[in-house]
Design an enzyme around this catalytic site. Structure first.
Site, mmCIF file in Angstrom:
data_model
loop_
_atom_site.group_PDB
_atom_site.id
_atom_site.type_symbol
_atom_site.label_atom_id
_atom_site.label_comp_id
_atom_site.label_asym_id
_atom_site.label_seq_id
_atom_site.Cartn_x
_atom_site.Cartn_y
_atom_site.Cartn_z
ATOM 1 N N ASP A 111 0.800 -1.233 0.000
ATOM 2 C CA ASP A 111 0.000 0.000 0.000
ATOM 3 C C ASP A 111 0.833 1.284 0.000
ATOM 4 O OD1 ASP A 111 -0.905 -0.722 3.472
ATOM 5 O OD2 ASP A 111 0.872 0.299 2.691
ATOM 6 N N HIS A 126 6.687 -7.811 -1.397
ATOM 7 C CA HIS A 126 5.601 -8.211 -2.300
ATOM 8 C C HIS A 126 5.257 -7.136 -3.315
ATOM 9 C CE1 HIS A 126 4.190 -11.157 1.065
ATOM 10 N NE2 HIS A 126 5.246 -11.610 0.396
ATOM 11 N N CYS A 134 4.474 -3.847 -17.763
ATOM 12 C CA CYS A 134 3.850 -4.250 -19.022
ATOM 13 C C CYS A 134 4.109 -5.737 -19.307
ATOM 14 C CB CYS A 134 4.403 -3.409 -20.182
ATOM 15 S SG CYS A 134 3.750 -3.917 -21.765
ATOM 16 N N GLY A 194 1.545 -6.908 12.917
ATOM 17 C CA GLY A 194 0.347 -6.878 12.080
ATOM 18 C C GLY A 194 0.368 -7.902 10.965
ATOM 19 N N THR A 195 0.954 -9.063 11.237
ATOM 20 C CA THR A 195 0.935 -10.115 10.220
ATOM 21 C C THR A 195 0.456 -11.429 10.820
ATOM 22 O OG1 THR A 195 2.210 -11.307 8.540
ATOM 23 C CG2 THR A 195 3.397 -10.689 10.557
ATOM 24 N N ASN A 220 0.437 -8.075 17.488
ATOM 25 C CA ASN A 220 -0.642 -8.453 16.584
ATOM 26 C C ASN A 220 -1.978 -8.482 17.312
ATOM 27 O OD1 ASN A 220 -0.871 -9.247 13.699
ATOM 28 N ND2 ASN A 220 -1.966 -10.997 14.590
ATOM 29 N N GLU A 222 -4.386 -10.605 16.868
ATOM 30 C CA GLU A 222 -4.845 -11.981 17.157
ATOM 31 C C GLU A 222 -3.627 -12.881 17.330
ATOM 32 O OE1 GLU A 222 -8.647 -12.178 14.052
ATOM 33 O OE2 GLU A 222 -6.594 -12.401 13.369
HETATM 34 C C1 BV8 Z 1 6.432 -18.187 -3.526
HETATM 35 C C2 BV8 Z 1 0.854 -9.094 -2.800
HETATM 36 C C3 BV8 Z 1 7.762 -19.680 -4.789
HETATM 37 C C4 BV8 Z 1 -0.321 -9.096 -3.685
HETATM 38 C C5 BV8 Z 1 0.828 -11.131 -1.469
HETATM 39 C C6 BV8 Z 1 0.305 -23.554 -2.614
HETATM 40 C C7 BV8 Z 1 0.238 -23.059 -3.914
HETATM 41 C C8 BV8 Z 1 1.009 -21.968 -4.311
HETATM 42 C C9 BV8 Z 1 1.871 -21.353 -3.400
HETATM 43 C C10 BV8 Z 1 1.897 -21.852 -2.108
HETATM 44 C C11 BV8 Z 1 1.138 -22.936 -1.711
HETATM 45 N N1 BV8 Z 1 1.394 -23.175 -0.384
HETATM 46 C C12 BV8 Z 1 2.292 -22.274 0.059
HETATM 47 C C13 BV8 Z 1 2.616 -21.486 -0.981
HETATM 48 C C14 BV8 Z 1 3.539 -20.378 -0.931
HETATM 49 C C15 BV8 Z 1 2.696 -19.104 -0.855
HETATM 50 C C16 BV8 Z 1 2.073 -19.013 0.518
HETATM 51 O O1 BV8 Z 1 2.779 -18.774 1.489
HETATM 52 N N2 BV8 Z 1 0.744 -19.218 0.599
HETATM 53 C C17 BV8 Z 1 0.089 -19.144 1.893
HETATM 54 C C18 BV8 Z 1 -1.301 -18.524 1.729
HETATM 55 C C19 BV8 Z 1 0.027 -20.556 2.460
HETATM 56 N N3 BV8 Z 1 3.639 -18.046 -1.079
HETATM 57 C C20 BV8 Z 1 3.850 -17.610 -2.321
HETATM 58 O O2 BV8 Z 1 3.234 -18.007 -3.294
HETATM 59 C C21 BV8 Z 1 4.979 -16.602 -2.465
HETATM 60 N N4 BV8 Z 1 5.819 -17.004 -3.549
HETATM 61 O O3 BV8 Z 1 6.400 -18.952 -2.614
HETATM 62 O O4 BV8 Z 1 7.086 -18.420 -4.704
HETATM 63 C C22 BV8 Z 1 8.550 -19.631 -6.023
HETATM 64 C C23 BV8 Z 1 9.917 -19.595 -5.918
HETATM 65 C C24 BV8 Z 1 10.663 -19.580 -7.077
HETATM 66 C C25 BV8 Z 1 10.029 -19.590 -8.334
HETATM 67 C C26 BV8 Z 1 8.641 -19.618 -8.418
HETATM 68 C C27 BV8 Z 1 7.879 -19.621 -7.253
HETATM 69 C C28 BV8 Z 1 4.411 -15.234 -2.815
HETATM 70 C C29 BV8 Z 1 3.600 -14.720 -1.662
HETATM 71 C C30 BV8 Z 1 3.222 -13.274 -1.951
HETATM 72 C C31 BV8 Z 1 1.761 -13.218 -2.319
HETATM 73 N N5 BV8 Z 1 1.384 -11.806 -2.433
HETATM 74 N N6 BV8 Z 1 0.519 -9.835 -1.603
HETATM 75 C C32 BV8 Z 1 -1.389 -8.161 -3.186
HETATM 76 O O5 BV8 Z 1 -1.220 -7.563 -2.086
HETATM 77 O O6 BV8 Z 1 -2.377 -8.029 -3.898
HETATM 78 S S1 BV8 Z 1 0.597 -11.898 0.022
HETATM 79 C C33 BV8 Z 1 -0.558 -11.083 0.968
HETATM 80 O O7 BV8 Z 1 -0.544 -11.779 2.218
HETATM 81 C C34 BV8 Z 1 -0.203 -9.652 1.323
HETATM 82 O O8 BV8 Z 1 1.057 -9.222 0.880
HETATM 83 C C35 BV8 Z 1 -0.163 -9.701 2.823
HETATM 84 O O9 BV8 Z 1 0.659 -8.742 3.322
HETATM 85 C C36 BV8 Z 1 0.358 -11.059 3.003
HETATM 86 C C37 BV8 Z 1 0.396 -11.628 4.341
HETATM 87 O O10 BV8 Z 1 -0.828 -11.379 4.937
HETATM 88 P P1 BV8 Z 1 -0.766 -10.394 6.212
HETATM 89 O O11 BV8 Z 1 -0.016 -9.172 5.826
HETATM 90 O O12 BV8 Z 1 -0.258 -11.158 7.361
HETATM 91 O O13 BV8 Z 1 -2.257 -9.998 6.347
HETATM 92 P P2 BV8 Z 1 -3.400 -10.861 7.047
HETATM 93 O O14 BV8 Z 1 -4.690 -10.243 6.679
HETATM 94 O O15 BV8 Z 1 -3.165 -12.316 6.770
HETATM 95 O O16 BV8 Z 1 -3.114 -10.664 8.606
HETATM 96 C C38 BV8 Z 1 -3.243 -9.389 9.180
HETATM 97 C C39 BV8 Z 1 -2.987 -9.589 10.662
HETATM 98 O O17 BV8 Z 1 -3.050 -8.318 11.293
HETATM 99 C C40 BV8 Z 1 -4.046 -10.466 11.331
HETATM 100 O O18 BV8 Z 1 -3.384 -11.431 12.105
HETATM 101 C C41 BV8 Z 1 -4.818 -9.493 12.215
HETATM 102 O O19 BV8 Z 1 -5.189 -10.068 13.449
HETATM 103 C C42 BV8 Z 1 -3.797 -8.419 12.465
HETATM 104 N N7 BV8 Z 1 -4.350 -7.100 12.711
HETATM 105 C C43 BV8 Z 1 -5.493 -6.554 12.205
HETATM 106 N N8 BV8 Z 1 -5.619 -5.280 12.661
HETATM 107 C C44 BV8 Z 1 -4.534 -5.035 13.444
HETATM 108 C C45 BV8 Z 1 -3.726 -6.173 13.482
HETATM 109 N N9 BV8 Z 1 -2.576 -6.244 14.176
HETATM 110 C C46 BV8 Z 1 -2.194 -5.140 14.858
HETATM 111 N N10 BV8 Z 1 -2.917 -3.996 14.867
HETATM 112 C C47 BV8 Z 1 -4.080 -3.912 14.176
HETATM 113 N N11 BV8 Z 1 -4.784 -2.759 14.204
HETATM 114 ZN ZN ZN Z 2 4.667 -2.253 -23.052
#
Ligand code: BV8
Ligand code: ZN
Length: 246
Positions: A111, A126, A134, A194-195, A220, A222
């Site tokens: 963001d 990320h 492009c 916050g993750t 965090n 939660e």
């Molecule tokens: C990779 C950008 C390998 C886009 C994001 C099966 C199939 C495919 C892949 C996988 C798979 N199993 C595992 C994987 C790997 C996968 C993965 O980890 N999946 C997870 C879901 C299991 N990872 C990937 O695919 C990564 N790449 O592994 O590539 C590779 C290597 C070589 C060659 C080829 C491939 C890429 C991961 C990146 C994905 N892109 N975002 C976009 O934003 O549109 S990830 C997305 O999740 C966001 O970036 C976000 O930041 C991130 C993590 O989530 P959080 O930030 O933690 O957010 P969330 O909502 O989950 O939690 C918020 C927390 O805050 C909560 O706990 C809440 O309680 C708390 N909170 C709320 N309010 C507050 C607070 N805390 C404090 N104060 C508050 N006020």
């Molecule tokens: Zn172009």
């Protein structure tokens, strides 16, 4: 695992090398929906389904409608006290002019609110929602148009543009990942803020830091999978808790 914020404040004060890994939670108090919390859904699609190359290939317009909606929300959002506390921490831990800083901010967020808060060296694992790339000629450019005129937006070369973010299944940018690993391997204190710590490889930085000798704090709203191994667990809002660490 001592819960006292005073002990963590002292460790932060004494540490010369600190890493903070932030997630969507740090922007929640700015009104930006998190990925997995309430309000994270958009037209009932889960982010995991939309933030993928497959979804974009199948329906670029739908994916861009989601990003356009998020960009419009983020545009209206302001950095909150949590972002600003990390700017102050960076200032306090800045080495001598030009030397390596004692504080490294690694974010999973796209963001741009850390930049707008004033953080200077933000490691974006990320990507950045304000950049586009492009699919034809590969050119990357900043695009802050809200709302976007064309969905999907077009490059001058005629190719279609994609958001400059890392989708699920895509590798993280090499240079940023290296910087994050380097800083985490040398950290004395690692703050996970916050993750939900479920997305890898980003979440693995906490384990890597602790294995290399860092003490781990989780701030965090939660419980997270890191809590069991953390030295400190501070449940609550980062906008309230981070300023109390200064
Ligand atoms: C990779 C950008 C390998 C886009 C994001 C099966 C199939 C495919 C892949 C996988 C798979 N199993 C595992 C994987 C790997 C996968 C993965 O980890 N999946 C997870 C879901 C299991 N990872 C990937 O695919 C990564 N790449 O592994 O590539 C590779 C290597 C070589 C060659 C080829 C491939 C890429 C991961 C990146 C994905 N892109 N975002 C976009 O934003 O549109 S990830 C997305 O999740 C966001 O970036 C976000 O930041 C991130 C993590 O989530 P959080 O930030 O933690 O957010 P969330 O909502 O989950 O939690 C918020 C927390 O805050 C909560 O706990 C809440 O309680 C708390 N909170 C709320 N309010 C507050 C607070 N805390 C404090 N104060 C508050 N006020
Ligand atoms: Zn172009």
């Amino acid at each position: 695992m001592t819960d006292s914020i005073g002990a963590l404040r002292q460790a932060v004060d004494e540490a010369e090398r600190i890493v903070a890994l932030t997630g969507a939670g740090i922007s929640a108090e700015s009104g930006v929906p998190t990925f997995r919390g309430p309000g994270g859904l958009w037209r009932n699609y889960s982010p995991e389904k939309l933030a993928t190359p497959e979804a974009f290939a199948e329906n670029p317009r739908l994916v861009w409608e989601w990003y356009d909606w998020r960009r419009s929300l983020i545009r209206k959002a302001e950095p909150n006290a949590g972002h600003l506390a990390l700017v102050e921490l960076e200032r306090r831990k800045a080495g001598e002019a030009g030397g390596p800083s004692g504080f490294t901010l690694v974010t999973q967020n796209v963001d741009g609110l850390h930049d707008r808060a004033g953080s200077r060296n933000v490691v974006k694992l990320h990507g950045d929602i304000w950049w586009v790339r492009c699919m034809g000629c590969g050119v990357e450019q900043r695009n802050e148009q809200v709302p976007l005129e064309d969905l999907p937006p077009r490059c001058a070369c005629g190719g279609s543009l994609r958001p400059g973010v890392v989708w699920f299944g895509e590798p993280l940018p090499e240079a940023e990942w290296e910087r994050a690993v380097e800083a985490s391997s040398n950290a004395q204190v690692f703050l996970a803020v916050g993750t939900s710590a479920v997305v890898y490889p980003a979440a693995g930085l906490a384990e890597l830091a602790q294995a290399a000798g860092a003490r781990l704090a989780v701030v965090n709203a939660e419980p997270t999978p890191l809590d069991a191994m953390a030295d400190w667990v501070l449940p609550g809002k980062s906008g309230e808790l981070l300023p109390r660490l200064l």
